[in-house]
Design an enzyme around this catalytic site. Structure first.
Site, PDB file in Angstrom:
ATOM      1  N   LYS A  54      14.785 -35.093 -28.874  1.00  0.00           N
ATOM      2  CA  LYS A  54      13.463 -34.984 -29.508  1.00  0.00           C
ATOM      3  C   LYS A  54      13.299 -33.629 -30.194  1.00  0.00           C
ATOM      4  CE  LYS A  54      11.436 -38.349 -26.386  1.00  0.00           C
ATOM      5  NZ  LYS A  54      10.745 -38.617 -25.117  1.00  0.00           N
ATOM      6  N   GLN A  98       7.681 -35.101 -20.859  1.00  0.00           N
ATOM      7  CA  GLN A  98       8.685 -36.131 -20.585  1.00  0.00           C
ATOM      8  C   GLN A  98       8.446 -36.755 -19.206  1.00  0.00           C
ATOM      9  OE1 GLN A  98      11.086 -37.162 -22.791  1.00  0.00           O
ATOM     10  NE2 GLN A  98      11.610 -38.756 -21.334  1.00  0.00           N
ATOM     11  N   ASP A 121       2.320 -38.795 -27.770  1.00  0.00           N
ATOM     12  CA  ASP A 121       2.806 -39.991 -27.073  1.00  0.00           C
ATOM     13  C   ASP A 121       1.742 -41.089 -27.060  1.00  0.00           C
ATOM     14  OD1 ASP A 121       5.419 -40.177 -26.233  1.00  0.00           O
ATOM     15  OD2 ASP A 121       5.122 -38.957 -24.438  1.00  0.00           O
TER      16      ASP A 121
END
Ligand code: NDP
Length: 291
Positions: A54, A98, A121
């Protein structure tokens, strides 16, 4: 006839190129690069790979991507303090924590602390609520990737029957909301659904987001249906090695469906591409002062 393969790897390249162009325009307009901050707590090997990818992907499209790696023993309050510092940081447009977090840390407490305007997200309850009420702002990345793959398949969604197997907040529910917004008739199936095969056989569009290797067999699929396989399952390859398979029995289903996503190379690459897109979206909204 064998199904058309929906190549997510190739399509993700297109999305990344779109984002790269968008980043160039953003920099020209605002004099700075969009900033993505990725937080990894602990040393889970898969998460280490995902987070490094990422960070790398964001830098490759011209963003300012940065990975924070904290030891698994980090107290919850310290993770929270980092999130709050990034919330207050003007140059940070996107914050990604994460998952999974170590068991000692309450995941929901951390996710709820992310500024909804920087929640790339799309997991914050405010963003989930906006999506559910038909006013999407930052939408989870994997569902956005699924919709782009459906656009590639050129499947008419208006009035189509879409069956989504899985009801997680990360995939199943948001993908169902997006399909509904496109005027599909949506059924959400889960572990308590009766006669899953018969229900799936009614689908014009079938999305499998379960986490059970090859659960969806050929007899689950109506001839000509479009099948999106979100699942990522590591199974024994029989030669002492492991391999990745989806939630769909690919070889069987590809004989029946009109289009299908492979695993790997389907939904997976799209997720990271839409993380970049979401970071650009968040950067624009913040820069324009609309959030
Ligand atoms: P969750 O475990 O959060 O949710 C799984 C869902 O599947 C639940 O709603 C569960 O039902 C349902 N389910 C479980 N067993 C069955 C069954 N036998 N029949 C019908 N439904 C069942 O998983 P996620 O949504 O987070 O992820 C799903 C899959 O997608 C995983 O393989 C994951 O690795 C993958 N994934 C892939 C991504 C990508 O980028 N390609 C990104 C995110 C996830 P219930 O609610 O009743 O328990």
């Amino acid at each position: 006839m064998a199904a058309r393969i929906l190549d997510g790897k190739k399509l993700a390249e297109t999305v990344r190129a779109e984002v790269r162009e968008g980043v160039t325009a953003f920099k020209a307009k605002y004099g700075r690069a969009p900033g993505l901050e990725v937080i990894l707590v602990g040393d889970d090997p898969a998460s280490q790979v995902y987070t490094r990818n990422k960070e790398k992907a964001s830098n490759e499209v011209g963003m300012r991507g940065h990975l924070h790696v904290l030891p698994a023993s980090t107290p919850e309050d310290d993770v929270l303090a980092l999130v709050q510092r990034l919330n207050a940081d003007e140059a940070t447009d996107g914050i990604l924590v994460q998952l999974p977090l170590p068991k000692s840390i309450r995941e929901q407490r951390i996710l709820d602390a992310v500024d909804p305007a920087k929640d790339v997200d799309g997991f914050h309850p405010i963003n989930a609520g906006l999506l559910a009420s038909g006013r999407p702002r930052l939408v989870p990345c994997t569902p956005l990737g699924c919709m782009r793959l459906l656009a590639l398949a050129e499947v008419p969604l208006k009035g189509a029957h879409a069956v989504v197997v899985g009801r997680s907040n990360i995939v199943g529910k948001p993908v169902a909301q997006l399909l509904l917004a496109e005027h599909a008739t949506v059924t959400i199936a889960h572990s308590r659904t009766k006669d899953l095969a018969a229900l799936c056989r009614e689908a014009d569009v079938l999305v499998a987001a379960v986490g059970k290797a090859e659960l969806v067999r050929g007899n689950f699929v109506k001839p000509g249906a479009v099948v999106i396989d979100v699942g990522i399952n590591r199974v024994d390859a029989g030669n002492g090695k492991t391999k990745l398979v989806g939630d769909v029995a690919y070889a069987e289903v590809a004989e029946i469906a009109s289009a299908i996503t492979p695993v790997p190379g389907g939904v997976g690459p799209m997720t990271i591409a839409y993380l970049l897109q979401n970071t650009l979206t968040a950067a624009h909204a913040r820069a324009a002062g609309s959030t």
